[in-house]
Design a protein around this motif. Sequence first.
Motif, mmCIF file in Angstrom:
data_model
loop_
_atom_site.group_PDB
_atom_site.id
_atom_site.type_symbol
_atom_site.label_atom_id
_atom_site.label_comp_id
_atom_site.label_asym_id
_atom_site.label_seq_id
_atom_site.Cartn_x
_atom_site.Cartn_y
_atom_site.Cartn_z
ATOM 1 N N UNK A 137 0.836 -1.200 0.000
ATOM 2 C CA UNK A 137 0.000 0.000 0.000
ATOM 3 C C UNK A 137 0.869 1.249 0.000
ATOM 4 N N UNK A 138 0.464 2.218 -0.782
ATOM 5 C CA UNK A 138 1.127 3.523 -0.798
ATOM 6 C C UNK A 138 0.025 4.579 -0.734
ATOM 7 N N UNK A 139 -0.636 4.647 0.416
ATOM 8 C CA UNK A 139 -1.792 5.530 0.560
ATOM 9 C C UNK A 139 -1.354 6.957 0.828
ATOM 10 N N UNK A 140 -2.006 7.864 0.134
ATOM 11 C CA UNK A 140 -1.704 9.278 0.300
ATOM 12 C C UNK A 140 -3.005 10.044 0.480
ATOM 13 N N UNK A 141 -2.856 11.287 0.814
ATOM 14 C CA UNK A 141 -4.009 12.168 0.978
ATOM 15 C C UNK A 141 -3.695 13.477 0.276
ATOM 16 N N UNK A 142 -4.710 14.096 -0.271
ATOM 17 C CA UNK A 142 -4.524 15.393 -0.903
ATOM 18 C C UNK A 142 -5.564 16.365 -0.377
ATOM 19 N N UNK A 143 -5.134 17.513 0.101
ATOM 20 C CA UNK A 143 -6.100 18.510 0.550
ATOM 21 C C UNK A 143 -6.740 19.274 -0.619
#
Length: 166
Positions: free
Chosen positions: A57-63
């Motif tokens: 998994x390479x989970x990211x978040x973007x605002x």
Amino acid sequence: MSQTQDQNAKSMSIIVTKGTLDWAYPPFILATTAAAMGVNVSMFFTFYGLPLLKKQLDLQISPLGKPDMAMPMMGMHMKMPNIVAAMPGVNAAATTMMKNLIKKKGVASIPELREAAVDSDVEFIACQMTMDLFEFKKEDMIDGIKLGGAATYMEKALKSDINLFI
């Protein structure tokens, strides 16, 4: 669980369409909670939700595009304007901040929640069309998943007491 109990159990199907760090939480939390309550749960992973089944998994978040996203910082809740969110490196910083907040608050990680779902016999179905479209290989995915398409989901959904689209 006996066969009679299993036949009388409630069931829930969830379509998982998003794979960012923040969007991964709702389906796994709902699935594990329902399973703990004796609900038979089936999760159908399609399009951008499908990578949640990958071994790595390479989970990211973007605002970006999330004006309601306010992070607790310096004793208050800070919102980030889209112009700042569009700058290079902001996604990595937001991802690091969110992962640190998750750890600090003692919230289970997505790998932990996914493992809890597996341990709770939640059924994972990977969308075959999306696998083909994005050229994913089954060996890149966690063990125990099933492959299926829209008809597979519909079979589950038509029999389910609860259907969720996340």
